[in-house]
Design a protein around this motif. Sequence first.
Motif, mmCIF file in Angstrom:
data_model
loop_
_atom_site.group_PDB
_atom_site.id
_atom_site.type_symbol
_atom_site.label_atom_id
_atom_site.label_comp_id
_atom_site.label_asym_id
_atom_site.label_seq_id
_atom_site.Cartn_x
_atom_site.Cartn_y
_atom_site.Cartn_z
ATOM 1 N N THR A 33 0.835 -1.203 0.000
ATOM 2 C CA THR A 33 0.000 0.000 0.000
ATOM 3 C C THR A 33 0.866 1.249 0.000
ATOM 4 N N LEU A 37 0.404 4.075 -2.876
ATOM 5 C CA LEU A 37 0.004 5.397 -2.382
ATOM 6 C C LEU A 37 1.154 6.389 -2.487
ATOM 7 N N ILE A 41 0.912 9.934 -4.304
ATOM 8 C CA ILE A 41 1.202 11.159 -3.554
ATOM 9 C C ILE A 41 2.278 11.980 -4.267
ATOM 10 N N TYR A 83 -4.246 13.234 -8.812
ATOM 11 C CA TYR A 83 -3.035 12.801 -9.500
ATOM 12 C C TYR A 83 -3.212 12.866 -11.015
ATOM 13 N N THR A 87 -0.177 8.077 -12.355
ATOM 14 C CA THR A 87 -0.863 7.163 -11.451
ATOM 15 C C THR A 87 -2.004 6.442 -12.150
ATOM 16 N N TRP A 314 -1.084 13.870 3.928
ATOM 17 C CA TRP A 314 -0.851 13.576 2.512
ATOM 18 C C TRP A 314 -1.797 12.486 2.023
ATOM 19 N N ILE A 315 -1.944 11.451 2.824
ATOM 20 C CA ILE A 315 -2.773 10.310 2.422
ATOM 21 C C ILE A 315 -4.247 10.694 2.376
ATOM 22 N N ASN A 316 -4.726 11.330 3.434
ATOM 23 C CA ASN A 316 -6.160 11.618 3.541
ATOM 24 C C ASN A 316 -6.652 12.649 2.532
ATOM 25 N N LEU A 318 -5.436 12.859 -0.513
ATOM 26 C CA LEU A 318 -5.199 12.319 -1.854
ATOM 27 C C LEU A 318 -6.520 11.849 -2.445
ATOM 28 N N LYS A 321 -7.935 7.845 -2.716
ATOM 29 C CA LYS A 321 -6.958 7.091 -1.927
ATOM 30 C C LYS A 321 -7.437 5.671 -1.636
ATOM 31 N N ASP A 322 -8.747 5.511 -1.427
ATOM 32 C CA ASP A 322 -9.279 4.178 -1.131
ATOM 33 C C ASP A 322 -9.128 3.252 -2.339
ATOM 34 N N GLU A 325 -5.440 2.242 -2.576
ATOM 35 C CA GLU A 325 -5.099 1.305 -1.504
ATOM 36 C C GLU A 325 -5.726 -0.062 -1.737
#
Length: 339
Positions: A33, A37, A41, A83, A87, A314-316, A318, A321-322, A325
């Motif tokens: 992951t 991710l 990012i 992105y 990506t 950064w993750i949240n 993006l 993101k789900d 992941e």
Amino acid sequence: MIAKIFYKQELHTNKDRGNSKFLITDKLKNKYTGCMLGAAIGDALGKQNEGVRREEILKMGYIKDHGRAPKGSPGEKLRAGQYTDDTEQMLVLAQSLIACNGFDAADFASRIAKWGEEVRNDPARSPFIGPSSSYAIEKLNSGISWKESGSDIPSCGSAMRVAPIGLFYDRLENVESNAVLSSIPTHKSKGAIAGAVAVAVAVRSAIEGDDRSEIIRKTCERASNHDIGLAAKIGLAYESRNELPDIVFARLGTSYYVYDTVPCAFYCFFRYFEEPEMAIIEAVNAGGDADSIGCITGALCGAFHGIECFSKKWINSLENKDLVENIAISLFKIFSRFR
């Protein structure tokens, strides 16, 4: 009495083994992951500096968080945290691997052609498709075979998306051969192929937890099978890791050509080997093809350190993101099933 003590010890040992196996599995999943991710990012951060000269970036100040790209840049219509095609193509490749239980060139070519046609009709996303990908997509959609559709331009389009190959396969000969095949439908120059091999092999090596010297050895050894010049320049990036970014970026170049983009990403990864967030920050502020440099750097950092190395902010923030992941977890489950 001795039998009872032995039985208790055996239970305790088995429990420890079970916990150890769980911890190893959990760590590996986090690397999968983290790789996917991290790539997204780096891409989303880097789009803000796409096409901007390093000198201008230094005047404006480093990008350190998600935001909108400035007017006039390729990503001006994209949202903060969104992105680019880097990506998106990586996800197309990953989904093909999952659907076919391995790399199938015809399936991937069909998917990338369909994706390309969709993106070319989207004003917000179409400016990011590079000349090599655009050329190949047009040929694929006209009915030309994936064996003949690839461009000879030595750009980084196949290197920026190749990380899932390094996640799916563990034997380096399989990583190398499938990285080659994954490049051909859109990028058939020896440099582009070598760039894809380099990134895929480095991702696998990072997943395995190899140290810096082993990662660069495996990467250059496999890449040199396809382009000795690119392998040498990646080696130069490694040797330059203790030099300042301004000096190294000027030496390596930051254009969309694979001979610039891929070595720059390796430089950032190796320079800040134990500081993955700093590696990405440096990469996305390199200038030039900043989103691709950031994407590759993020994939390498996430593969080595795992998802925990990136800030939750950064993750949240993006976009999707789900989705990213979940695709990474699907790759991990397939890999674990056959290991």
